[in-house]
Each structure stands twice: as structure tokens, then as C-alpha cells.
Write a protein that holds these residues in place. Structure first.
Motif, PDB file in Angstrom:
ATOM      1  N   ILE A 142       0.883  -1.171   0.000  1.00 11.63           N
ATOM      2  CA  ILE A 142       0.000   0.000   0.000  1.00 11.63           C
ATOM      3  C   ILE A 142       0.916   1.214   0.000  1.00 11.63           C
ATOM      4  N   LEU A 143       1.004   1.898  -1.127  1.00 12.05           N
ATOM      5  CA  LEU A 143       1.969   2.991  -1.251  1.00 12.05           C
ATOM      6  C   LEU A 143       1.507   4.217  -0.468  1.00 12.05           C
ATOM      7  N   ASP A 144       2.478   4.864   0.164  1.00 12.48           N
ATOM      8  CA  ASP A 144       2.175   5.994   1.033  1.00 12.48           C
ATOM      9  C   ASP A 144       3.302   7.018   0.908  1.00 12.48           C
ATOM     10  N   TYR A 145       3.010   8.166   0.324  1.00  8.37           N
ATOM     11  CA  TYR A 145       4.023   9.215   0.199  1.00  8.37           C
ATOM     12  C   TYR A 145       4.261   9.797   1.584  1.00  8.37           C
ATOM     13  N   GLY A 146       5.424   9.460   2.166  1.00  7.92           N
ATOM     14  CA  GLY A 146       5.656   9.697   3.589  1.00  7.92           C
ATOM     15  C   GLY A 146       6.097  11.089   3.957  1.00  7.92           C
ATOM     16  N   VAL A 147       6.112  12.021   2.995  1.00  9.75           N
ATOM     17  CA  VAL A 147       6.565  13.385   3.282  1.00  9.75           C
ATOM     18  C   VAL A 147       5.543  14.095   4.165  1.00  9.75           C
ATOM     19  N   GLU A 148       6.013  14.707   5.249  1.00 12.37           N
ATOM     20  CA  GLU A 148       5.146  15.430   6.169  1.00 12.37           C
ATOM     21  C   GLU A 148       5.666  16.849   6.344  1.00 12.37           C
ATOM     22  N   GLU A 149       4.748  17.788   6.421  1.00  9.93           N
ATOM     23  CA  GLU A 149       5.129  19.182   6.606  1.00  9.93           C
ATOM     24  C   GLU A 149       5.667  19.363   8.018  1.00  9.93           C
ATOM     25  N   ASP A 150       6.875  19.874   8.112  1.00 10.39           N
ATOM     26  CA  ASP A 150       7.526  20.027   9.414  1.00 10.39           C
ATOM     27  C   ASP A 150       7.281  21.439   9.954  1.00 10.39           C
ATOM     28  N   LEU A 151       6.034  21.676  10.382  1.00  8.50           N
ATOM     29  CA  LEU A 151       5.647  22.995  10.884  1.00  8.50           C
ATOM     30  C   LEU A 151       6.135  23.191  12.317  1.00  8.50           C
ATOM     31  N   SER A 152       6.453  24.421  12.657  1.00  3.40           N
ATOM     32  CA  SER A 152       6.711  24.740  14.059  1.00  3.40           C
ATOM     33  C   SER A 152       5.399  24.667  14.827  1.00  3.40           C
ATOM     34  N   GLN A 153       5.489  24.533  16.147  1.00  3.15           N
ATOM     35  CA  GLN A 153       4.278  24.479  16.956  1.00  3.15           C
ATOM     36  C   GLN A 153       3.453  25.754  16.800  1.00  3.15           C
ATOM     37  N   GLU A 154       4.125  26.899  16.757  1.00  2.00           N
ATOM     38  CA  GLU A 154       3.419  28.174  16.642  1.00  2.00           C
ATOM     39  C   GLU A 154       2.661  28.257  15.322  1.00  2.00           C
ATOM     40  N   GLU A 155       3.295  27.830  14.231  1.00  2.00           N
ATOM     41  CA  GLU A 155       2.640  27.894  12.930  1.00  2.00           C
ATOM     42  C   GLU A 155       1.472  26.913  12.857  1.00  2.00           C
ATOM     43  N   ALA A 156       1.659  25.706  13.412  1.00  2.00           N
ATOM     44  CA  ALA A 156       0.577  24.716  13.417  1.00  2.00           C
ATOM     45  C   ALA A 156      -0.626  25.238  14.202  1.00  2.00           C
ATOM     46  N   GLU A 157      -0.372  25.839  15.345  1.00  2.00           N
ATOM     47  CA  GLU A 157      -1.460  26.350  16.167  1.00  2.00           C
ATOM     48  C   GLU A 157      -2.195  27.496  15.472  1.00  2.00           C
ATOM     49  N   ARG A 158      -1.451  28.372  14.810  1.00  2.00           N
ATOM     50  CA  ARG A 158      -2.082  29.489  14.110  1.00  2.00           C
ATOM     51  C   ARG A 158      -2.968  28.983  12.969  1.00  2.00           C
ATOM     52  N   GLN A 159      -2.450  28.040  12.180  1.00  2.00           N
ATOM     53  CA  GLN A 159      -3.236  27.507  11.072  1.00  2.00           C
ATOM     54  C   GLN A 159      -4.492  26.795  11.562  1.00  2.00           C
ATOM     55  N   GLU A 160      -4.370  26.068  12.671  1.00  2.00           N
ATOM     56  CA  GLU A 160      -5.521  25.335  13.183  1.00  2.00           C
ATOM     57  C   GLU A 160      -6.617  26.282  13.650  1.00  2.00           C
ATOM     58  N   MET A 161      -6.255  27.327  14.365  1.00  2.00           N
ATOM     59  CA  MET A 161      -7.250  28.284  14.848  1.00  2.00           C
ATOM     60  C   MET A 161      -7.977  28.955  13.682  1.00  2.00           C
ATOM     61  N   GLU A 162      -7.240  29.344  12.664  1.00  2.00           N
ATOM     62  CA  GLU A 162      -7.861  29.997  11.509  1.00  2.00           C
ATOM     63  C   GLU A 162      -8.756  29.030  10.740  1.00  2.00           C
ATOM     64  N   ALA A 163      -8.308  27.783  10.595  1.00  2.00           N
ATOM     65  CA  ALA A 163      -9.031  26.821   9.764  1.00  2.00           C
ATOM     66  C   ALA A 163     -10.283  26.271  10.434  1.00  2.00           C
ATOM     67  N   CYS A 164     -10.355  26.325  11.770  1.00  2.00           N
ATOM     68  CA  CYS A 164     -11.480  25.728  12.494  1.00  2.00           C
ATOM     69  C   CYS A 164     -12.472  26.762  13.019  1.00  2.00           C
ATOM     70  N   THR A 165     -12.260  28.017  12.687  1.00  2.00           N
ATOM     71  CA  THR A 165     -13.160  29.079  13.139  1.00  2.00           C
ATOM     72  C   THR A 165     -13.859  29.676  11.930  1.00  2.00           C
TER      73      THR A 165
END
Length: 601
Positions: A142-165
Motif C-alpha cells: 500500500i503505497l504511502d508518500y511519507g513526506v510530512e510538513e515540518d511545521l513549528s508548533q506556533e505555525e501549526a497552532e495558528r493555522q488550526e485556529m484559523e481553519a477551524c473558526t
């Protein structure tokens, strides 16, 4: 209303719901779509060879496909993964080693150790030798492109708040009408916290979602070329803005809770979901007292053409009332505490938010059509419980549309959840009634620590089973129910995605008792590359359908994936310890018998 548009968008060719029969669900006649000789059943069954015994204790057979240096590498990597001190500082150690050696030598070191253990190669061309090698020993990919975005915690938190509101919530100063479980919370803005065995996607923009869709499309196409019976996996949070999933999950959960409140009023609390049936007359009376609609409208909802003539309705009939086939969806309301008025559950979408929702559904449709075109089964991964009701419902709509002849779309059921059995039994029964092919992937679950911490912090009921033993019991209960369905329905299928040897043994025993032959290709097994070869390869060599998740991607871009694999191995110490024992046993045997330079045939 938005809810009707959501469901209509993914149901352009879905079959209509069959009227409710007076018979109990378990005694209903199976639809024609699920009957008939399939994959060798029928007259050929009498001449099938017996199912070979699978011996998970035979190290020589388990590692027949591996060269000695690969066994040594596995021993080294698994031993390092068992070191708490090393894992606690693994990110700093990787950074230091890279600075010390330079990028070129660092890449070579990783390919000799962790990368070589858990990742197949840098691109689809580089992974082909491993795919062919594993296939020669009975194990698919089962092929899986294993590349993951290596976001900082601050950037991840900012994106999540904007995307879920939503825009409406921003205008109200962040106030949300959703229940607290389905709101974004400050303490849990980084959804990676406490999660070691699942990838996390954060919403940045629509172009990034299109990029994820293209990656999934490439994996689907490559999986179609890798085997005649391929699988691919997708995550819905990669395909759109999660705000939509939160809102839709909130609606579905409230509607289901409303059903159970009505059941409690009728003295039917505490039953399994499929055993709970409401008396229609009493339900009409209760709804009329609430003032949601006129008595004539209420009577129209519960007509015999819609719900049959039994005088009762179950949760499946109840769920059918909110789809686009009825007018009830306009009455889905919640009280506004400020005005005292009843307001629609899904309202206040801006034009841009509606377009984002539509594009998410369109991406799902593109992936499902591609999977259909190349003959690949598409597994929709489960995610956090605050997204999962919407994910499961949208997956169900895809199953209605695409699982006509065979189960091309598989929903994932997390058996560490308290309501896992109810979810499985409801979906099996719905497939029976509507005549489409049921397909499932069963997992234990990847978000336990995060889910427990979130429920405790925010203040809602913990959705997770209380103990590891309870989760095992739930997994086996769900699996047993699905295997019973497979016995009666040759077009149903299940993927047993587990590294737990006891669960695999349980599956093999129940398959034998139920007469489910591996040649029927109804039961599949799945494990991760680099883990539990002592389970995967004996199964494959005995003729069972078994697959490895095969990640690929450049070294530096799969480091987050490698970090999670290392942490996951440490979290399953019992299985990893047994694997190390068998690896060492086979290495010693080869050394003592002069076969240290053994090459697989």
C-alpha cells in the motif's frame, strides 16, 4: 439548507433507502447485490486445497525473504527504538549528527539504519525492487508518500485556529453555537501532540489541498500498477478546511443524541444501537409537543412509504430523515440563548466557506473515481472524534455511490472507542438494506492519549474504552461481527490492520470456523513496513492476503514520519521484544549453520 447540499453533493447516483421491514434487522433477507458466487465460491469450493497452517514461531520461515544484514539492521533499529533516553532526545541527536557528518553522509547513515528500516525509497521508481521482492513472498504493498510538513508548533497552532473558526464565529468574538467537543480549543491547537502513529494535516489554503489530492492520485495510480488487488489510503483533513468537518460532526452527534433522548423517554435507554427502536406514535407526540413543526408535517415524516409498516423506527431510519430525501432537514434547529429563538444548525456559511465545502467533496469524488478506474480499494482513514462523525458519514455516502459491485471504498473503525460496535453494526445493516457492498478497515486507534487529555481538560465524556483489555475485547467483538457478515455476504470485505499477534490468531481461528478461505479474498491483513515481519510474511507465504504500508520520499522530508515510527515501536514494547527475539534467533541459526551470507531465492 447547507446540510441538504452537503449530502446531495455526494449522492448523485446513490440508491434509495429501502422501506423498513417488520422483521428484525438480523433476520432480513440480504439484498441481491450481496449474493452469488464470488471469487471461487460455489462448486469450486469442494476442490480447494486446505488452508496451510500459519506458524508465527518459526523464525526461519518468517525471515526467509530477508538477508542477514537486513536482520542485523532490524535488530539494531528496534533496539534503539526501545531506549527511552534515546527517544527523548532523538530530534536533537538527529540535528547534531547531520551537522557533524554533513548532508551526504547523514543521508547514507539514515539509509543504512532508520530510513532503510521504515521507508522503501525516495520515489516511486526507487521503491519498485522492494515491491517486487515482497510480492514474490506473498506480501502486497500500500503505497504511502511519507513526506510530512515540518511545521513549528506556533505555525501549526495558528493555522488550526484559523481553519477551524468560521467567519460568523469571528464576527461574534469567537463565540460558537457548537458543543464544546466540536469547537477548537487553545490547549489542543496542535493536533500532533500525543499522536505517534498517524500523520497530521493542517489547512493552509485550497491550493495546498489540491496538492494533497494530487499526491493521493499518484499513490492510487501507482498502487493500481503494483498489484491486481491494490489499496490506497486517504485522510479527509488533507482535502479541505476542517471547520466544515467540525460543524457537520456537531449536527450528526446532536441528531443521534436526540434519538437516544427519545429512546430514554420510551424506557429504552442503554440498549445497543441496532436493538433500540422507537414507537412512532409516541415519537410523533413528543415532537409535536416541542413545537418544531405542525402535526401534519410530523405525520408526513413518518409515512409507511418511508419507514415501512412496523410502527417503530431505529437509528438508521432516524438518520434517513435528515438527508435530502425529506423536508425535515429544514427543521434541524438549536436554541439561540440570546434571542430565545430556534435557529438552523448549519447556517451562517459565507459564500467562500460554501465553496470550500464543495471543493472538499469534489476532491473526494475525484479520488474515488480514480480508484474505481484503476481497480484500487480506497481506505478512508479515521481521525479525531471531533472530526469522525462527519468523516464516517461522508465515507458512507461514497460507499453508496461506488460500492455497487464490490467494496471499493472502505471506512475505518477505531476500536478503542466506546461506540465502535454500534458504528460497525449500524453500517453493516445499512449496507444490507440499501444493497451496496460493505467494506471496513479495523484499527485500534491512533489518538488515545490526545483524546483522553482533551476530554478531561474541556469537560466532556471520555470517548475511549477504559482499559487496553477493553479495547482488545471491542476489537475482537467488532471483527467477529464483520466476519459473520462476510460468511453470509461474499461481496463484503475487511482489512484487519493490526500488529497484535493475538488479534491475527483470533482472525485465523474465526476464518477457519466460519469457512472463510483466503482464496475468497474477503479478509486482508495490514502492517507497516519495517514492523512485524514475523506476522506479515508467514501470512503471505500461507496464501493469505497481507499488505505492508510502504512509505517513500526524500530522507530529510520523511524525518517526521521516522520520528513517529521510532516512538510507535517504543509504545508497543511487548510485540517489539518478541520481534527482536525471533530476529536474534534466526541470525544465530544462520551463523551456526554457515548460512550467514544467505540470499533469498
Amino acid at each position: 439548507m447547507a446540510l441538504r447540499r452537503i449530502l446531495a453533493a455526494v449522492r448523485s447516483r446513490a440508491p434509495r433507502l429501502a422501506p423498513l421491514s417488520t422483521a428484525a434487522p438480523q433476520t432480513r433477507e440480504q439484498p441481491a447485490a450481496g449474493r452469488g458466487p464470488v471469487r471461487g465460491r460455489g462448486a469450486a469450493e469442494a476442490v480447494r486445497p486446505p488452508v496451510p497452517a500459519v506458524d508465527f514461531d518459526n523464525a526461519q520461515e518468517a525471515y526467509r525473504s530477508r538477508r542477514s544484514w537486513e536482520l542485523a539492521r532490524s535488530l539494531l533499529v528496534l533496539r534503539l527504538c526501545a531506549s527511552p533516553a534515546l527517544l527523548a532526545h532523538h530530534e536533537q541527536l538527529l540535528h547534531f549528527t547531520r551537522k557533524l557528518l554533513g548532508q551526504r553522509l547523514f543521508d547514507k547513515l539514515m539509509k543504512m539504519t532508520f530510513y532503510g528500516q521504515f521507508v522503501a525509497g525516495e520515489d516511486q521508481e526507487a521503491i519498485q525492487p522492494l515491491i517486487r521482492h515482497n510480492r514474490a513472498f506473498g506480501v502486497g504493498s500500500i503505497l504511502d508518500y511519507g513526506v510530512e510538513e515540518d511545521l513549528s508548533q506556533e505555525e501549526a497552532e495558528r493555522q488550526e485556529m484559523e481553519a477551524c473558526t468560521s467567519e460568523a464565529e469571528r464576527k461574534d468574538g469567537g463565540t460558537s453555537k457548537r458543543e464544546k467537543q466540536y469547537q477548537v480549543h487553545q490547549a489542543f491547537r496542535d493536533r500532533r501532540d500525543g499522536v505517534v502513529s498517524a500523520r497530521t494535516y493542517f489547512y493552509a489554503n485550497e491550493a495546498k489541498c489540491d496538492g494533497h489530492m494530487e499526491t493521493f492520485l499518484r499513490c492510487i495510480e501507482a498502487s493500481g500498477g503494483a498489484s491486481d488487488d491494490g489499496f490506497s489510503a486517504i485522510k479527509l483533513t488533507a482535502l479541505g478546511r476542517p471547520q466544515f468537518l467540525l460543524q457537520f460532526s456537531d449536527v450528526l452527534t446532536k441528531w443521534r443524541r436526540f434519538f437516544h433522548q427519545m429512546a430514554a423517554e420510551q424506557g429504552k435507554a442503554g440498549l445497543d444501537a441496532m436493538d433500540t427502536k422507537l414507537e412512532v406514535a409516541a415519537l410523533q407526540e413528543s415532537v409535536a409537543k416541542m413545537g418544531i413543526a405542525s402535526r401534519k408535517e410530523i405525520e408526513d415524516w413518518f409515512r409507511a412509504e418511508t419507514l415501512g409498516v412496523s410502527g417503530t423506527l431505529d437509528l438508521l431510519d432516524w438518520n434517513s430523515l435528515i438527508d435530502s430525501r425529506t423536508t425535515l432537514s429544514k427543521h434541524l434547529v438549536v436554541p439561540n440563548m440570546q434571542t430565545g429563538q430556534l435557529e438552523p444548525l448549519l447556517s451562517g456559511f459565507t459564500e467562500e466557506e460554501e465553496q470550500q465545502m464543495q471543493r472538499m467533496l469534489q476532491r473526494m469524488d475525484v479520488l474515488a473515481k480514480k480508484a474505481t478506474q484503476v481497480g484500487v480499494r480506497l481506505m478512508v482513514d479515521a481521525e479525531q472524534t471531533y472530526f469522525q462523525p462527519a468523516i464516517s458519514r461522508l465515507t458512507l455516502e461514497m460507499q453508496r455511490k461506488f460500492n455497487v459491485e464490490k467494496p471499493l471504498i472502505l471506512n475505518t473503525y477505531q476500536c478503542y472507542l466506546r461506540d465502535a460496535y454500534d458504528n460497525v453494526t449500524l453500517d453493516v445493516e445499512l449496507a444490507r438494506r440499501e444493497g451496496w457492498c460493505f467494506g471496513a478497515k479495523l484499527v485500534r486507534g491512533a489518538y488515545m492519549a490526545q483524546e483522553r487529555a482533551r476530554a478531561a481538560e474541556i469537560g466532556y465524556e471520555d470517548p475511549i474504552n477504559p482499559t487496553y483489555e477493553a479495547t482488545n475485547a471491542m476489537y475482537h467483538r467488532c471483527l467477529d461481527y464483520v466476519l459473520e457478515e462476510l460468511k453470509n455476504n461474499p461481496k463484503a470485505e475487511v482489512m484487519v490492520a493490526s500488529h497484535n499477534e493475538d488479534t491475527v490468531r483470533f482472525t485465523l481461528r474465526r476464518m477457519e470456523e466460519l469457512g472463510l478461505h483466503p482464496a475468497d479474498r474477503q479478509v486482508y491483513f495490514g502492517q507497516l513496513l519495517g514492523m512485524c515481519d514475523q506476522i506479515s510474511f508467514p501470512l503471505g507465504q500461507a496464501g493469505f492476503a497481507v499488505y505492508k504500508y510502504v512509505p517513500y520520499g526524500p530522507v530529510m522530508e520523511v524525518l517526521p514520519y521516522l520520528s513517529r515510527r521510532a516512538l510507535e515501536n517504543n509504545s508497543v514494547m511487548k510485540g517489539a521484544r518478541r520481534e527482536r527475539q525471533l530476529l536474534w534467533q534466526e541470525l544465530k541459526r544462520r551463523l551456526c549453520t554457515g548460512n550467514l551470507f544467505y540470499r533469498p531465492a
